[in-house]
Design a protein around this motif. Structure first.
Motif, short mmCIF file in Angstrom:
data_model
loop_
_atom_site.label_atom_id
_atom_site.label_comp_id
_atom_site.label_asym_id
_atom_site.label_seq_id
_atom_site.Cartn_x
_atom_site.Cartn_y
_atom_site.Cartn_z
N PRO A 80 0.80 -1.23 0.00
CA PRO A 80 0.00 0.00 0.00
C PRO A 80 0.83 1.28 0.00
CG PRO A 80 -0.04 -1.03 2.16
CD PRO A 80 0.61 -2.01 1.23
N LYS A 81 2.09 1.22 0.44
CA LYS A 81 2.93 2.40 0.50
C LYS A 81 3.95 2.48 -0.64
CE LYS A 81 2.61 3.07 5.50
NZ LYS A 81 3.37 3.27 6.76
N ALA A 82 3.94 1.50 -1.51
CA ALA A 82 4.91 1.47 -2.62
C ALA A 82 4.43 2.38 -3.74
CB ALA A 82 5.09 0.05 -3.13
N GLY A 83 5.20 3.42 -4.05
CA GLY A 83 4.86 4.34 -5.14
C GLY A 83 5.59 4.00 -6.41
N ASP A 84 5.42 2.78 -6.89
CA ASP A 84 6.16 2.30 -8.06
C ASP A 84 5.36 2.37 -9.35
OD1 ASP A 84 8.11 1.64 -6.19
OD2 ASP A 84 7.38 -0.42 -5.97
N PHE A 85 4.17 2.97 -9.31
CA PHE A 85 3.32 2.94 -10.49
C PHE A 85 3.10 4.35 -11.01
CE2 PHE A 85 2.02 -0.39 -7.45
CZ PHE A 85 2.39 -1.51 -8.18
N GLU A 86 2.49 4.41 -12.17
CA GLU A 86 2.17 5.71 -12.75
C GLU A 86 1.18 6.44 -11.86
OE1 GLU A 86 0.27 7.60 -16.86
OE2 GLU A 86 0.66 5.45 -16.68
N ALA A 87 1.41 7.72 -11.66
CA ALA A 87 0.59 8.50 -10.73
C ALA A 87 -0.72 8.93 -11.37
CB ALA A 87 1.36 9.73 -10.25
N SER A 88 -1.76 8.94 -10.54
CA SER A 88 -3.07 9.51 -10.89
C SER A 88 -3.67 8.90 -12.14
CB SER A 88 -2.94 11.03 -11.05
OG SER A 88 -2.45 11.64 -9.87
N ILE A 89 -3.71 7.59 -12.20
CA ILE A 89 -4.38 6.93 -13.32
C ILE A 89 -5.71 6.37 -12.83
CG2 ILE A 89 -2.21 6.37 -14.47
CD1 ILE A 89 -2.50 3.52 -13.46
N GLY A 90 -6.65 6.20 -13.75
CA GLY A 90 -7.96 5.71 -13.41
C GLY A 90 -8.00 4.21 -13.24
N PRO A 91 -9.17 3.66 -12.94
CA PRO A 91 -9.31 2.21 -12.78
C PRO A 91 -8.91 1.47 -14.05
CG PRO A 91 -11.24 3.34 -11.92
CD PRO A 91 -10.43 4.38 -12.63
N SER A 92 -8.23 0.34 -13.86
CA SER A 92 -7.77 -0.49 -14.98
C SER A 92 -7.68 -1.93 -14.51
CB SER A 92 -6.42 0.00 -15.50
OG SER A 92 -5.42 -0.11 -14.50
N ALA A 93 -7.27 -2.82 -15.42
CA ALA A 93 -7.15 -4.23 -15.07
C ALA A 93 -6.04 -4.44 -14.05
CB ALA A 93 -6.89 -5.06 -16.32
N GLN A 94 -4.98 -3.65 -14.10
CA GLN A 94 -3.88 -3.78 -13.15
C GLN A 94 -4.19 -3.09 -11.82
OE1 GLN A 94 -3.43 -2.74 -16.33
NE2 GLN A 94 -2.65 -4.71 -17.11
N HIS A 95 -4.92 -2.01 -11.87
CA HIS A 95 -5.27 -1.24 -10.67
C HIS A 95 -6.77 -0.99 -10.72
CE1 HIS A 95 -0.95 -0.54 -10.14
NE2 HIS A 95 -0.92 -0.17 -11.41
N TRP A 96 -7.52 -1.82 -10.01
CA TRP A 96 -8.98 -1.80 -10.10
C TRP A 96 -9.58 -0.46 -9.69
CZ3 TRP A 96 -10.86 -7.19 -7.94
CH2 TRP A 96 -10.36 -8.20 -8.80
N LEU A 97 -8.95 0.22 -8.76
CA LEU A 97 -9.45 1.52 -8.31
C LEU A 97 -8.51 2.66 -8.67
CD1 LEU A 97 -10.83 0.55 -4.76
CD2 LEU A 97 -12.10 0.77 -6.90
N GLY A 98 -7.53 2.39 -9.51
CA GLY A 98 -6.59 3.43 -9.92
C GLY A 98 -5.43 3.57 -8.96
N THR A 99 -4.69 4.66 -9.13
CA THR A 99 -3.54 4.95 -8.27
C THR A 99 -3.66 6.36 -7.72
OG1 THR A 99 -2.21 5.75 -10.14
CG2 THR A 99 -2.06 3.41 -9.59
N THR A 100 -2.87 6.63 -6.69
CA THR A 100 -2.86 7.95 -6.06
C THR A 100 -1.91 8.87 -6.80
OG1 THR A 100 -1.06 7.40 -4.53
CG2 THR A 100 -3.30 6.82 -3.86
N SER A 101 -1.81 10.09 -6.33
CA SER A 101 -0.88 11.06 -6.94
C SER A 101 0.56 10.69 -6.68
CB SER A 101 -1.16 12.46 -6.39
OG SER A 101 -1.02 12.49 -4.98
N ASN A 102 0.81 9.80 -5.73
CA ASN A 102 2.17 9.31 -5.44
C ASN A 102 2.45 7.95 -6.09
OD1 ASN A 102 2.76 11.56 -3.81
ND2 ASN A 102 1.78 10.58 -2.04
#
Length: 322
Positions: A80-102
């Protein structure tokens, strides 16, 4: 030999048949074991609550929330604290609820955040109920000057608005972690329960079984916890769920205002960061809706359970169901 047989038969008839309603009842292992008796009482109480449709829905919903929080390490797809993904993206197959700004996964934060929010709700509810029981029962039974002083303190906490008081205390003890949040909720949440329990204790104090216990020489504390407390168990359980509901909402509110530890992952801190990052403008509706919905569902589950607890404390509800 004949005399021994006759005497044995007389003893057997004197003991009575087990099916004879007039004969003495032989105590079973369940009657002699207090643990088994307690489990039987708990089982009957749970069955009574389960028979209420609203309470059944609340129990199932609360169980799902608690289980998802307990098994968050296995259910969450990412740290939950790992900021290894693209910031501020919407829901997708990899991130069901999207990602945060971090660049953190929102679903993982939602699952891990439930561990903190549920823990704060349950612990604060339990501590508030314990204080309410100690104060309410002793205040309602013992008549002395100390009781008048306790009444003044309780009325003082009831008069002061709880939300401003929580904000002031939390702001003074800011950055103290979840322990400070629990302390603030308990300090501001015990008075109402103690007032309700005190009123019920005053009603039970004049009953015959309490008077008989007092005449037999039992101490005041023994009467309170052995005679009065068992007859108020359903009301105490009701008070616990009400205090836990208030604790869940208070934790989310204090964290949303930035008065808690913003580095902790909880549903309240998720709302705090969502508000700070203006997620509505960036289209990240899930980051704001998901934690708010989970807080609401946790409060709703415990509120619905109270419908079944009311049936425990009110025999008329059970008679109406029958």
């Amino acid at each position: 030999m004949t005399n021994s047989i006759v005497s044995t038969g007389m003893q057997t008839s004197a003991q009575g048949d087990g099916n004879d309603p007039q004969g003495p009842q032989v105590p079973t292992a369940r009657d002699q074991n207090p643990v088994l008796r307690a489990l039987e009482v708990i089982g009957k109480g749970f069955k009574t609550v389960w028979e209420v449709p609203k309470a059944r829905f609340g129990l199932v919903l609360l169980a799902l929330i608690v289980l998802s929080a307990l098994f968050a390490p296995w259910l969450s797809p990412y740290d939950p604290k790992a900021g290894d993904f693209e910031a501020s993206i919407g829901p997708s197959a990899q991130h069901w609820l999207g990602t945060t700004s971090n660049g953190q996964d929102v679903l993982s934060q939602l699952l891990w955040g439930g561990r903190v929010s549920v823990m704060v709700a349950m612990v604060s509810g339990l501590l508030s109920t314990c204080i309410a029981v100690l104060v309410g029962l002793s205040w309602g039974y013992i008549r002395s000057f100390a009781g008048e002083f306790v009444g003044f303190i309780v009325n003082l906490f009831l008069v002061i608005p709880s939300l401003p008081l929580m904000i002031i205390i939390a702001a003074y003890l800011q950055n103290g972690g979840m322990g400070v949040i629990i302390l603030v909720i308990v300090l501001t949440g015990w008075a109402w329960g103690s007032r309700v329990l005190r009123s019920q204790t005053q009603s039970l104090r004049s009953r015959d079984f309490v008077t008989a216990a007092a005449f037999s020489g039992d101490s005041s504390w023994r009467i309170i916890f052995h005679e009065i407390f068992p007859n108020m168990l359903s009301l105490i359980i009701n008070n616990f769920f009400g205090a836990a509901t208030s604790g869940a909402l208070s934790e989310a509110g204090l964290e949303f205002l930035g008065l808690g530890d913003s580095t902790t992952v909880s549903w309240g801190t998720m709302l705090y960061w969502a508000q700070n990052n203006n997620v509505i403008l960036t289209g990240q509706w899930a980051l704001l809706l998901a934690p708010g919905l989970m807080v609401a569902l946790l409060a709703v589950s415990m509120t619905f359970i109270n419908f079944g607890v009311d049936r425990l404390s009110n025999p008329r509800l059970r008679e109406g169901k029958a």
